[in-house]
Design a protein around this motif. Structure first.
Motif, PDB file in Angstrom:
ATOM      1  N   PRO A  44     -19.894 -31.189 -12.189  1.00  0.00           N
ATOM      2  CA  PRO A  44     -19.121 -29.950 -12.052  1.00  0.00           C
ATOM      3  C   PRO A  44     -17.640 -30.238 -11.844  1.00  0.00           C
ATOM      4  CG  PRO A  44     -20.456 -30.357 -10.097  1.00  0.00           C
ATOM      5  CD  PRO A  44     -20.848 -31.388 -11.094  1.00  0.00           C
ATOM      6  N   MET A  99     -17.801 -19.134 -13.915  1.00  0.00           N
ATOM      7  CA  MET A  99     -19.230 -18.871 -13.791  1.00  0.00           C
ATOM      8  C   MET A  99     -20.092 -20.081 -14.140  1.00  0.00           C
ATOM      9  SD  MET A  99     -19.181 -15.006 -15.199  1.00  0.00           S
ATOM     10  CE  MET A  99     -20.706 -14.291 -14.689  1.00  0.00           C
ATOM     11  N   GLY A 144     -28.533 -33.084 -14.577  1.00  0.00           N
ATOM     12  CA  GLY A 144     -27.558 -32.554 -13.631  1.00  0.00           C
ATOM     13  C   GLY A 144     -27.985 -31.200 -13.106  1.00  0.00           C
ATOM     14  N   THR A 145     -27.029 -30.466 -12.528  1.00  0.00           N
ATOM     15  CA  THR A 145     -27.371 -29.155 -11.980  1.00  0.00           C
ATOM     16  C   THR A 145     -27.220 -28.066 -13.032  1.00  0.00           C
ATOM     17  OG1 THR A 145     -25.098 -28.843 -11.290  1.00  0.00           O
ATOM     18  CG2 THR A 145     -26.593 -29.761  -9.661  1.00  0.00           C
ATOM     19  N   ARG A 190     -29.618 -27.937 -17.615  1.00  0.00           N
ATOM     20  CA  ARG A 190     -30.270 -28.599 -16.482  1.00  0.00           C
ATOM     21  C   ARG A 190     -31.622 -29.172 -16.883  1.00  0.00           C
ATOM     22  NH1 ARG A 190     -30.769 -24.678 -13.142  1.00  0.00           N
ATOM     23  NH2 ARG A 190     -32.866 -24.283 -13.882  1.00  0.00           N
ATOM     24  N   GLY A 232     -19.138 -24.804 -12.094  1.00  0.00           N
ATOM     25  CA  GLY A 232     -19.512 -25.359 -10.804  1.00  0.00           C
ATOM     26  C   GLY A 232     -18.384 -25.386  -9.786  1.00  0.00           C
ATOM     27  N   ASN A 233     -17.131 -25.456 -10.264  1.00  0.00           N
ATOM     28  CA  ASN A 233     -15.948 -25.320  -9.407  1.00  0.00           C
ATOM     29  C   ASN A 233     -15.847 -26.304  -8.257  1.00  0.00           C
ATOM     30  OD1 ASN A 233     -15.274 -22.989 -10.923  1.00  0.00           O
ATOM     31  ND2 ASN A 233     -16.733 -21.848  -9.699  1.00  0.00           N
ATOM     32  N   LEU A 254     -24.269 -18.512 -17.708  1.00  0.00           N
ATOM     33  CA  LEU A 254     -24.946 -18.637 -16.414  1.00  0.00           C
ATOM     34  C   LEU A 254     -26.455 -18.445 -16.568  1.00  0.00           C
ATOM     35  CD1 LEU A 254     -24.427 -18.930 -13.381  1.00  0.00           C
ATOM     36  CD2 LEU A 254     -24.138 -16.484 -13.256  1.00  0.00           C
ATOM     37  N   HIS A 296     -30.006 -28.744  -4.895  1.00  0.00           N
ATOM     38  CA  HIS A 296     -28.744 -28.264  -5.469  1.00  0.00           C
ATOM     39  C   HIS A 296     -28.156 -27.214  -4.540  1.00  0.00           C
ATOM     40  CE1 HIS A 296     -30.607 -29.369  -9.625  1.00  0.00           C
ATOM     41  NE2 HIS A 296     -30.118 -30.429  -8.998  1.00  0.00           N
ATOM     42  N   SER A 338     -32.324 -19.127 -11.522  1.00  0.00           N
ATOM     43  CA  SER A 338     -32.671 -19.954 -12.675  1.00  0.00           C
ATOM     44  C   SER A 338     -32.924 -21.413 -12.313  1.00  0.00           C
ATOM     45  CB  SER A 338     -31.544 -19.868 -13.713  1.00  0.00           C
ATOM     46  OG  SER A 338     -30.406 -20.544 -13.235  1.00  0.00           O
ATOM     47  N   ILE A 355     -21.931 -26.918  -5.446  1.00  0.00           N
ATOM     48  CA  ILE A 355     -21.491 -26.008  -6.506  1.00  0.00           C
ATOM     49  C   ILE A 355     -20.866 -24.761  -5.871  1.00  0.00           C
ATOM     50  CG2 ILE A 355     -22.281 -24.559  -8.433  1.00  0.00           C
ATOM     51  CD1 ILE A 355     -22.640 -27.464  -9.043  1.00  0.00           C
ATOM     52  N   VAL A 356     -19.717 -24.329  -6.386  1.00  0.00           N
ATOM     53  CA  VAL A 356     -19.043 -23.155  -5.841  1.00  0.00           C
ATOM     54  C   VAL A 356     -19.191 -21.992  -6.816  1.00  0.00           C
ATOM     55  CG1 VAL A 356     -16.851 -22.214  -5.053  1.00  0.00           C
ATOM     56  CG2 VAL A 356     -17.362 -24.625  -4.687  1.00  0.00           C
ATOM     57  N   GLN A 357     -19.641 -20.860  -6.323  1.00  0.00           N
ATOM     58  CA  GLN A 357     -19.718 -19.668  -7.158  1.00  0.00           C
ATOM     59  C   GLN A 357     -18.863 -18.566  -6.554  1.00  0.00           C
ATOM     60  OE1 GLN A 357     -21.426 -18.927 -10.220  1.00  0.00           O
ATOM     61  NE2 GLN A 357     -21.354 -21.127 -10.278  1.00  0.00           N
ATOM     62  N   PHE A 371     -24.487 -26.842 -13.935  1.00  0.00           N
ATOM     63  CA  PHE A 371     -23.103 -26.426 -13.804  1.00  0.00           C
ATOM     64  C   PHE A 371     -22.224 -27.630 -14.057  1.00  0.00           C
ATOM     65  CE2 PHE A 371     -25.332 -23.416 -11.105  1.00  0.00           C
ATOM     66  CZ  PHE A 371     -24.815 -22.232 -11.560  1.00  0.00           C
ATOM     67  N   VAL A 397     -26.800 -22.678 -18.563  1.00  0.00           N
ATOM     68  CA  VAL A 397     -26.911 -23.513 -17.368  1.00  0.00           C
ATOM     69  C   VAL A 397     -28.348 -24.018 -17.174  1.00  0.00           C
ATOM     70  CG1 VAL A 397     -26.753 -23.487 -14.846  1.00  0.00           C
ATOM     71  CG2 VAL A 397     -24.867 -22.602 -16.206  1.00  0.00           C
ATOM     72  N   PRO A 398     -29.352 -23.130 -17.204  1.00  0.00           N
ATOM     73  CA  PRO A 398     -30.728 -23.634 -17.082  1.00  0.00           C
ATOM     74  C   PRO A 398     -31.104 -24.572 -18.231  1.00  0.00           C
ATOM     75  CG  PRO A 398     -30.677 -21.261 -16.805  1.00  0.00           C
ATOM     76  CD  PRO A 398     -29.317 -21.674 -17.245  1.00  0.00           C
TER      77      PRO A 398
END
Lengths: 291, 275
Positions: free
Chosen positions: A234, A219, A137-138, A132, A222-223, A124, B145, B188, B174-176, A140, A128-129
């Motif tokens: 994601p 985590m 993308g994002t 990106r 992105g789910n 995370l 985002h 971030s 996005i789901v957290q 995630f 992730v950063p």
């Protein structure tokens, strides 16, 4: 006389522990199925498995996107981890000097001991950063999750593969070298093929960890319940779905989460059967027995 | 019997004795609390302070989500359920709600984001996917985002009812799984937007003004900040005994001071929400 009784006791003890683990597994399976069956009855098996919409508040319970998500993450991480790990295992077993192996092995084993929440947090904060800004993308998504999983499953694949390679009888190697083959030829044509069943076992174990991993994936993945169109999209894994929503679920939603667990169970079974098929198919028969 | 077996036996006896020595005594009064993860820190702090003055009471606080709090108190599994949203009429039957404090939902963005203020309409359009670029709301030319909490989260359902009205949150958001990971994700990502509860707010992320009002204790207490949610204790029927005493203590000046210390706006002035 005393040693006889003792042997008897130990035998009984082992039997009881073995039975106990079987009973535990049967109980878990029964419980999951009992809790999950209502969703199949109320919502329909086909709708549940192939529905692409998951919106419990609107009464929609389709897990197909998550089946795809789980498979994609797992296969992608295996695709990265298997070549790396197997080559690393060959290096450690055959090429590396003893001193290097003595350093590498504990380091790799430490990787396996790190809790998954640490991997998830690292993903995370760092990965992730990074994804990106450098890839797109994002951040995630499938790729990030697969990268994290790769690091998580590599230790398993490396250690088990290495053991398999080291357990190839020395006679094979000696025979091959005696016939004039080079070291690399011996590794490629003799040692590696002979160790294949063990390597496949290691891949099965790695796959099991990848598909069952929950926290780290939640985590960084992105789910989102959607069919991914690129590896940066994601996705939500089956395990993440259960862990994310278990705290809130009631009624049919609760049952749908157990239904998800049943699907996860099925997916793992199918993958295990496929992997086992290759495991046995590749076994080399020598002198009337398996290697 | 050889030395090894004897040692093992001695060890087992020691463990068994130690267990009986430290086994939680049954002469304690116990209160079980479970529910919203947003309410959990306040509830834990309250429990801790209460137990200091009442050594004969043991309070056990667990998370699990508002839904679980409501469900378990309904089933009688716990004495007090906690929730970060008001009960829906169909959830009410026989339950008694105590608003122990109020929390704001903060719209959080990255510190690099030049946007300072959004209206509730703009928020609705951003979270539903109608607005997809920051420049439409006065920010840089970059994709928005959107980061949300999982379905069933108290913060998410409060956000939905306060901001989204009948619109749906865009399905590709996005789901957290927790407030903390939402914050980390926003910290971030310069183009992220999400919502976190005021009590969990920190300087990691930037709080936006909503309709020109800064979220603060004052604006939440006087109701001018539009995104306010209640923190509730829920009991099944009239509380009795030690549970009643605990709830009364929470509403005492001492209890409310602890509520405030956890960055939750005390509700002492408006204890009107009881059924």
């Amino acid at each position: 006389m005393i040693s006889k009784t003792r042997e008897n006791l130990i035998e009984k003890g082992l039997f009881i522990t073995a039975i106990f683990s079987i009973i535990a597994i049967v109980l878990i399976i029964t419980f999951i199925f009992r809790e999950g069956i209502p969703i199949f009855q109320d919502y329909g098996l086909i709708n549940f498995i192939f529905g692409i919409e998951w919106a419990p508040s609107d009464g929609k319970y389709g897990v197909f996107t998550m089946i795809v998500g789980s498979l994609c993450i797992t296969l992608l991480s295996l695709a990265i981890a298997v070549p790396l790990s197997v080559l690393c295992a060959i290096f450690m077993a055959e090429v590396a000097p003893e001193i290097m192996r003595k350093i590498l092995k504990p380091v790799i084993e430490t990787l396996a001991a790190i809790p998954s929440v640490v991997y998830g947090f690292f993903g995370l904060i760092v990965l992730v950063p990074y994804v990106r800004t450098n890839i797109g993308g994002t951040g995630f998504g499938m790729l990030t999750a697969a990268l994290i999983l790769t690091v998580m499953i590599m230790p398993t694949i490396i250690s088990v593969s290495e053991d398999a390679i080291r357990s190839v009888p020395l006679e094979y190697k000696e025979a091959s070298l005696a016939l004039g083959a080079t070291h690399w030829q011996t590794i490629r044509k003799v040692i590696f093929p002979a160790a294949i069943p063990g390597i496949i076992t290691s891949i099965i174990l790695g796959m099991g960890r990848a598909i069952g991993e929950t926290l780290a994936v939640i985590m960084v993945a992105g789910n989102v319940t959607q069919i991914p169109s690129s590896i940066l999209d994601p996705v939500r894994a089956l395990t993440s779905n259960i862990a994310l929503e278990m705290g809130y679920a009631t009624g049919l939603h609760y049952s749908a989460l157990f239904g998800t667990a049943i699907i996860l169970f099925m997916v793992i079974m199918v993958l295990l059967v496929i992997a086992n098929y290759f495991h046995y198919k590749k076994k080399i028969v020598i002198g009337g027995g398996y290697l | 019997m050889d030395v090894k077996t004897r040692n093992i036996l001695v060890l087992i006896i020691i463990i068994a004795l130690a267990y009986f020595m430290i086994k939680p005594g049954s002469d304690y009064e116990r209160i079980e609390i479970a529910g919203s993860t947003s309410v959990q820190p306040v509830a834990e702090k309250l429990a801790e302070e209460y137990m200091k003055d009442h050594p004969n009471v043991r309070i056990n606080v667990q998370g699990g989500g508002s839904g679980m709090g409501i469900r378990t108190v309904q089933q009688g599994v716990v004495d007090i359920g906690t929730s970060s949203k008001a009960l829906k009429p169909d959830e009410k039957n026989g339950l008694k709600e105590y608003v122990i404090g109020k929390d704001g939902i903060v719209i959080a963005v990255n510190h690099q984001n030049p946007v300072d203020d959004l209206t509730t309409e703009e928020l609705r359009d951003i979270f539903s996917g109608k607005i997809r670029n920051w420049k439409e709301v006065g920010g840089p030319d970059a994709e928005i985002h959107v980061i949300v909490r999982e379905e069933g989260s108290g913060t998410r359902s409060s956000f939905k009812s306060l901001v989204m009205k009948d619109e749906k949150i865009r399905s590709d958001a996005i789901v957290q799984g927790s407030t903390e990971s939402v914050k980390q994700a926003i910290k971030s990502d310069p183009y992220a937007i999400g919502f976190v509860s005021m009590a969990h707010m920190s300087s990691d992320v930037k709080a936006l003004e909503v309709n020109g009002i800064t979220p603060s204790e004052t604006t939440i207490a006087d109701g001018s900040y539009p995104l306010v949610v209640p923190f509730e204790f829920i009991t099944r029927g009239e509380p009795v005994g030690v549970v009643k005493d605990f709830i009364e203590w929470v509403f005492s000046p001492e209890g409310q001071a602890i509520v405030r210390s956890q960055k939750v706006v005390p509700a002492i002035a408006n204890v009107s929400d009881d059924t």
